[in-house]
Write an enzyme that holds these catalytic residues in place. Structure first.
Site, PDB file in Angstrom:
ATOM      1  CE1 TYR A 211      -3.617  -2.481   0.412  1.00 26.74           C
ATOM      2  CE2 TYR A 211      -4.674  -0.486   1.207  1.00 26.74           C
ATOM      3  CZ  TYR A 211      -4.762  -1.777   0.735  1.00 26.74           C
ATOM      4  OH  TYR A 211      -5.998  -2.351   0.574  1.00 26.74           O
TER       5      TYR A 211
ATOM      6  CE  LYS B 291       1.671 -17.203  -3.731  1.00 26.18           C
ATOM      7  NZ  LYS B 291       0.883 -18.436  -3.866  1.00 26.18           N
TER       8      LYS B 291
ATOM      9  CG  ASP C 144      -2.006 -19.683  -2.636  1.00 26.69           C
ATOM     10  OD1 ASP C 144      -1.417 -19.776  -1.544  1.00 26.69           O
ATOM     11  OD2 ASP C 144      -1.566 -20.206  -3.693  1.00 26.69           O
TER      12      ASP C 144
ATOM     13  CG  ASP D  77      -8.036  -4.611   1.199  1.00 29.22           C
ATOM     14  OD1 ASP D  77      -8.973  -4.167   1.894  1.00 29.22           O
ATOM     15  OD2 ASP D  77      -8.005  -4.515  -0.041  1.00 29.22           O
TER      16      ASP D  77
ATOM     17  CG  ASP E  73     -13.586  -6.999   1.605  1.00 33.78           C
ATOM     18  OD1 ASP E  73     -13.478  -6.339   2.661  1.00 33.78           O
ATOM     19  OD2 ASP E  73     -13.939  -6.490   0.527  1.00 33.78           O
TER      20      ASP E  73
END
Ligand code: IPM
Ligand code: MG
Length: 361
Positions: A141, A191, A223, A247, A251
């Site tokens: 970000y 990751k 993932d 983020d 969600d």
């Protein structure tokens, strides 16, 4: 006791849900004899319209002088032009960065009376009670360079995922501390099979886990975590991860609870021990299509105020009084449109705020 709060209602349904949460907080003040002083400020689209910038220095300074910040939501179609020089979201990102709010806590708890109001099978989501700790002021970000430019071969673009060791360590420690206060299981999401930043993240997690022998550390690829969250969500307790992973996965995780309208969040400037400065906001956005219609579910914001009482004011009993009032109101069958099901009583934003306020003991 006396507390100063910055109140930034923002855009869309923000002002409506914030108003209800302040109503509930007033009741807490009366019942427990505290004075909460509200200091209003602008952020997001409304700040762009008024001041030409999504966040003024004045607002940042005002927030910094308070004990905590309560935020509604920012954004809306009016300010959505991709060519625009300023965006409402810039105000939110700047607030996080300027106030040093690196630790974002996003709890997801499935309430027993709402197991049927989600699109997932009740047996899958039953008992879900997890917290995502999202790094909030670094990673992809904020990393530089971050830009777009033209070359003879076409347009080119770069975003940067950068972290210092200190930034990774402090957020991992928040994860370990929180895990220690809960189920003593921490999942560090990364990751590491692709990203160098994740390899350092994983290494540091292993190093500092020596300080938390009572907490079981597990690593999970982002993932795989996305898959597992839908498959076996009740296995999770505390998860810690980079800004953008957080983020996306929050969600996803929010859907376990049926509606985003139920989920609070805290963004803290330190480890949650003692009084920590923080900003509190619902996870949902400004929902422009619902604004001004007395429809939005104020529970996420009301529960965010409970988190504020817990982490920034060290008022645990008061925080629990709000959480209890929310539960009782739902048990008695009151629902906003987003969590409505057959046989329940549908109410609007204001009615839900009143009902919860009346139940704060
Ligand atoms: C969130 C939001 C923000 C983010 C947006 C509004 C900038 O999606 O808080 O999750 O991406 O962090
Ligand atoms: Mg988001």
């Amino acid at each position: 006791m006396e507390f100063d709060m910055a109140v930034l209602p923002g855009d869309g349904v923000g002002p409506e849900v914030v108003a209800e949460s302040l109503k509930v907080l007033q009741v807490v003040g009366e019942n427990f004899r505290h004075s909460f002083h509200f200091h209003n400020g602008l952020v997001g689209g409304i700040a762009i319209d008024t001041d030409g910038t999504a966040l003024t220095e004045e607002t940042v300074n005002m927030c910094g002088q308070c004990d905590a910040v309560l935020l509604g939501a920012v954004g809306g179609p009016k300010w959505d032009d991709p060519q625009a020089k300023v965006r409402p979201e810039d105000g939110l990102l700047a607030l996080r960065k300027r106030l040093g709010l690196f630790a974002n806590l996003r709890p997801v708890k499935v309430l027993p009376m709402l197991v049927n109001s989600t699109s997932l099978k009740p047996e899958v989501i039953k008992g879900v009670d997890l917290v995502v700790v999202r790094e909030l002021t670094g990673g992809i970000y904020f990393g530089q360079p971050k830009k777009q430019w033209r070359t003879p071969e076409g347009r080119q673009v770069v975003d940067t995922l950068a972290y210092s060791e200190a930034e990774i360590e402090r957020i991992l420690r928040v994860g370990f501390e929180l895990a220690r206060s809960r189920g003593k299981k921490l999942i560090s999401v990364d990751k590491a099979n692709v990203l160098e930043s994740s390899r350092l993240w994983r290494q540091i997690a292993i190093e500092i886990s020596a300080d938390y022998p009572d907490v079981e550390l597990q690593h999970m690829l982002a993932d795989a975590c996305a898959m597992r969250l839908i498959q076996h969500p009740s296995e999770f307790d505390v998860l810690v991860m980079e800004n953008m992973f957080g983020d996306i996965l929050t969600d996803e995780a929010s859907m376990l609870a049926g509606s985003m309208g139920m989920l609070p969040s805290a963004s803290l400037a330190g480890t949650p021990k003692g009084k920590t400065f923080g900003m509190y906001e619902p996870i949902h956005g400004s929902a422009p299509s619902r604004a001004g219609q007395n429809m939005a579910n104020p529970i996420a914001t009301i529960l965010s105020v409970a988190m504020m009482l817990r982490y920034s004011f060290e008022l645990e009993a008061e925080a629990q009084a709000i959480e209890k009032a929310v539960l009782v109101t739902l048990e008695q069958g009151y629902r906003t449109y987003d969590i409505m099901s057959e046989g329940k009583t549908k109410v609007g934003t204001k009615e839900m705020g009143d009902l919860i306020g009346q139940r704060v003991k």
